[in-house]
Design a protein around this motif. Structure first.
Motif, PDB file in Angstrom:
ATOM      1  N   ALA A   9     -26.956 -28.106 -19.676  1.00 60.85           N
ATOM      2  CA  ALA A   9     -27.402 -26.735 -20.573  1.00 60.85           C
ATOM      3  C   ALA A   9     -26.959 -27.037 -21.959  1.00 60.85           C
ATOM      4  CB  ALA A   9     -26.551 -25.718 -19.910  1.00 60.85           C
ATOM      5  N   LEU A  10     -26.177 -27.866 -22.298  1.00 58.93           N
ATOM      6  CA  LEU A  10     -25.611 -28.129 -23.598  1.00 58.93           C
ATOM      7  C   LEU A  10     -26.638 -28.995 -24.585  1.00 58.93           C
ATOM      8  CD1 LEU A  10     -21.938 -28.208 -23.621  1.00 58.93           C
ATOM      9  CD2 LEU A  10     -23.253 -26.419 -24.507  1.00 58.93           C
ATOM     10  N   ILE A  11     -27.540 -29.653 -23.836  1.00 58.22           N
ATOM     11  CA  ILE A  11     -28.658 -30.686 -24.350  1.00 58.22           C
ATOM     12  C   ILE A  11     -29.554 -29.753 -25.259  1.00 58.22           C
ATOM     13  CG2 ILE A  11     -30.326 -32.283 -24.130  1.00 58.22           C
ATOM     14  CD1 ILE A  11     -28.550 -33.632 -21.907  1.00 58.22           C
ATOM     15  N   ARG A  15     -26.481 -37.282 -20.193  1.00 56.02           N
ATOM     16  CA  ARG A  15     -25.573 -36.741 -19.728  1.00 56.02           C
ATOM     17  C   ARG A  15     -24.585 -37.570 -19.370  1.00 56.02           C
ATOM     18  NH1 ARG A  15     -27.550 -33.036 -14.729  1.00 56.02           N
ATOM     19  NH2 ARG A  15     -26.551 -34.864 -13.531  1.00 56.02           N
ATOM     20  N   ASP A  16     -24.775 -38.972 -19.125  1.00 57.71           N
ATOM     21  CA  ASP A  16     -23.641 -39.943 -18.939  1.00 57.71           C
ATOM     22  C   ASP A  16     -23.362 -40.306 -20.125  1.00 57.71           C
ATOM     23  OD1 ASP A  16     -21.924 -41.673 -17.731  1.00 57.71           O
ATOM     24  OD2 ASP A  16     -23.523 -43.257 -17.787  1.00 57.71           O
ATOM     25  N   ALA A  17     -24.266 -40.674 -20.966  1.00 53.04           N
ATOM     26  CA  ALA A  17     -23.699 -41.773 -22.233  1.00 53.04           C
ATOM     27  C   ALA A  17     -23.160 -40.630 -23.342  1.00 53.04           C
ATOM     28  CB  ALA A  17     -25.113 -42.130 -23.084  1.00 53.04           C
ATOM     29  N   VAL A  18     -23.676 -39.472 -23.484  1.00 52.89           N
ATOM     30  CA  VAL A  18     -22.923 -38.306 -24.333  1.00 52.89           C
ATOM     31  C   VAL A  18     -21.781 -37.530 -23.669  1.00 52.89           C
ATOM     32  CG1 VAL A  18     -23.305 -36.327 -25.884  1.00 52.89           C
ATOM     33  CG2 VAL A  18     -24.938 -38.110 -25.670  1.00 52.89           C
ATOM     34  N   GLY A  19     -22.094 -37.254 -22.527  1.00 50.27           N
ATOM     35  CA  GLY A  19     -21.007 -36.334 -21.634  1.00 50.27           C
ATOM     36  C   GLY A  19     -20.267 -37.100 -20.711  1.00 50.27           C
ATOM     37  N   PHE A  20     -20.159 -38.441 -20.659  1.00 50.89           N
ATOM     38  CA  PHE A  20     -19.426 -39.227 -19.964  1.00 50.89           C
ATOM     39  C   PHE A  20     -19.275 -38.934 -18.600  1.00 50.89           C
ATOM     40  CE2 PHE A  20     -17.697 -39.528 -24.462  1.00 50.89           C
ATOM     41  CZ  PHE A  20     -18.123 -40.621 -24.633  1.00 50.89           C
ATOM     42  N   GLU A  21     -20.251 -38.460 -18.079  1.00 54.67           N
ATOM     43  CA  GLU A  21     -20.517 -37.967 -16.388  1.00 54.67           C
ATOM     44  C   GLU A  21     -19.816 -38.866 -15.560  1.00 54.67           C
ATOM     45  OE1 GLU A  21     -23.653 -35.043 -14.818  1.00 54.67           O
ATOM     46  OE2 GLU A  21     -24.435 -36.988 -14.593  1.00 54.67           O
ATOM     47  N   ASN A  51     -17.747 -28.820  -5.989  1.00 55.29           N
ATOM     48  CA  ASN A  51     -18.028 -27.849  -6.768  1.00 55.29           C
ATOM     49  C   ASN A  51     -18.083 -27.944  -8.428  1.00 55.29           C
ATOM     50  OD1 ASN A  51     -19.239 -26.151  -4.625  1.00 55.29           O
ATOM     51  ND2 ASN A  51     -17.156 -25.410  -4.121  1.00 55.29           N
ATOM     52  N   ALA A  52     -16.723 -28.426  -8.588  1.00 59.77           N
ATOM     53  CA  ALA A  52     -16.538 -28.542 -10.095  1.00 59.77           C
ATOM     54  C   ALA A  52     -17.263 -29.546 -10.702  1.00 59.77           C
ATOM     55  CB  ALA A  52     -15.215 -29.100 -10.187  1.00 59.77           C
ATOM     56  N   ALA A  53     -17.743 -30.721  -9.830  1.00 58.47           N
ATOM     57  CA  ALA A  53     -18.617 -31.818 -10.439  1.00 58.47           C
ATOM     58  C   ALA A  53     -20.038 -31.194 -10.624  1.00 58.47           C
ATOM     59  CB  ALA A  53     -18.516 -33.075  -9.509  1.00 58.47           C
ATOM     60  N   CYS A  54     -20.519 -30.296  -9.902  1.00 62.95           N
ATOM     61  CA  CYS A  54     -21.896 -29.639 -10.159  1.00 62.95           C
ATOM     62  C   CYS A  54     -21.926 -28.668 -11.205  1.00 62.95           C
ATOM     63  CB  CYS A  54     -22.303 -28.914  -8.864  1.00 62.95           C
ATOM     64  SG  CYS A  54     -23.824 -28.170  -8.946  1.00 62.95           S
ATOM     65  N   VAL A  55     -20.780 -27.828 -11.515  1.00 65.36           N
ATOM     66  CA  VAL A  55     -20.592 -27.157 -12.518  1.00 65.36           C
ATOM     67  C   VAL A  55     -20.607 -27.989 -13.908  1.00 65.36           C
ATOM     68  CG1 VAL A  55     -19.186 -25.444 -13.670  1.00 65.36           C
ATOM     69  CG2 VAL A  55     -19.613 -25.178 -11.261  1.00 65.36           C
ATOM     70  N   LEU A  56     -19.768 -28.991 -14.005  1.00 63.08           N
ATOM     71  CA  LEU A  56     -19.744 -29.798 -15.018  1.00 63.08           C
ATOM     72  C   LEU A  56     -21.361 -30.413 -15.490  1.00 63.08           C
ATOM     73  CD1 LEU A  56     -16.531 -31.320 -14.429  1.00 63.08           C
ATOM     74  CD2 LEU A  56     -16.987 -29.721 -16.421  1.00 63.08           C
ATOM     75  N   ALA A  57     -21.965 -30.835 -14.204  1.00 59.52           N
ATOM     76  CA  ALA A  57     -23.268 -31.326 -14.540  1.00 59.52           C
ATOM     77  C   ALA A  57     -24.356 -30.411 -15.323  1.00 59.52           C
ATOM     78  CB  ALA A  57     -23.657 -31.994 -13.345  1.00 59.52           C
TER      79      ALA A  57
END
Length: 173
Positions: free
Chosen positions: A132-134, A106-112, A121-127
């Motif tokens: 879910a996309l992996i 999530r961090d390396a590919v999604g730049f979390e 709430n936005a941070a939780c939804v983005l995580a």
């Protein structure tokens, strides 16, 4: 070279303010750099609800163990329904599979870690979305998620096609 040592101590939960604590584990890791010979020592402490093994013939006791870095280890102590130092070593090493398989991706590919959202709430939804996309990317045969993201940057329709044509496995709830 990596050397690991583990010490397990029984503990009363009231004495450390953790309601179900049965043991405290001290894990030491010494890494020796092959070329320079410099050593780094790391110590981590864990609290567990598992009861530690007891040496034979005692009502209470401690256990010690060593490991070789790949999850295998030896420990002292016997008993049924109790956790040996070798089991604690496997559990501690197994914790990192979650970190490596999900959080790092999530961090390396999604730049979390670069996300600047201050709304929890936005941070939780983005995580959740990143996680879910992996799965669809893996199911579509993408071994490298970085490569998949580069492909999607060049051809956004490819990403939409993968998401639209993924079949979710049915579960037996």
């Amino acid at each position: 070279m990596i050397e690991r040592q583990l010490a397990v101590q029984p503990v009363r939960s009231e004495s450390i303010c953790y309601p179900h604590a049965q043991s405290v584990v001290c894990a030491e890791r010494k890494v020796t750099h092959k070329k320079s010979g410099t050593e780094k020592l790391g110590v981590r402490h864990f609290i567990s609800s598992l009861e530690p093994t007891r040496p034979p013939g005692t009502g209470t006791g401690t256990g010690t163990g060593t490991g070789n870095g790949n999850g295998n280890g030896t420990g002292t102590g016997t008993g049924t329904g109790q956790a040996s130092p070798a089991l604690f070593a496997r559990l501690i090493r197994g914790h990192w599979t979650v970190e490596n398989n999900v959080h790092w991706l999530r961090d390396a590919v999604g730049f979390e870690d670069r996300c600047r959202s201050r709304d929890p709430n936005a941070a939780c939804v983005l995580a959740l979305l990143r996680t879910a996309l992996i799965a669809p990317l893996r199911a579509a045969g993408h071994l490298s998620l970085t490569r998949a993201m580069e492909d999607f940057a060049r051809n956004p329709n490819l990403a939409v096609t993968i998401l639209l044509h993924q079949r979710l496995r049915s579960s037996n709830w």
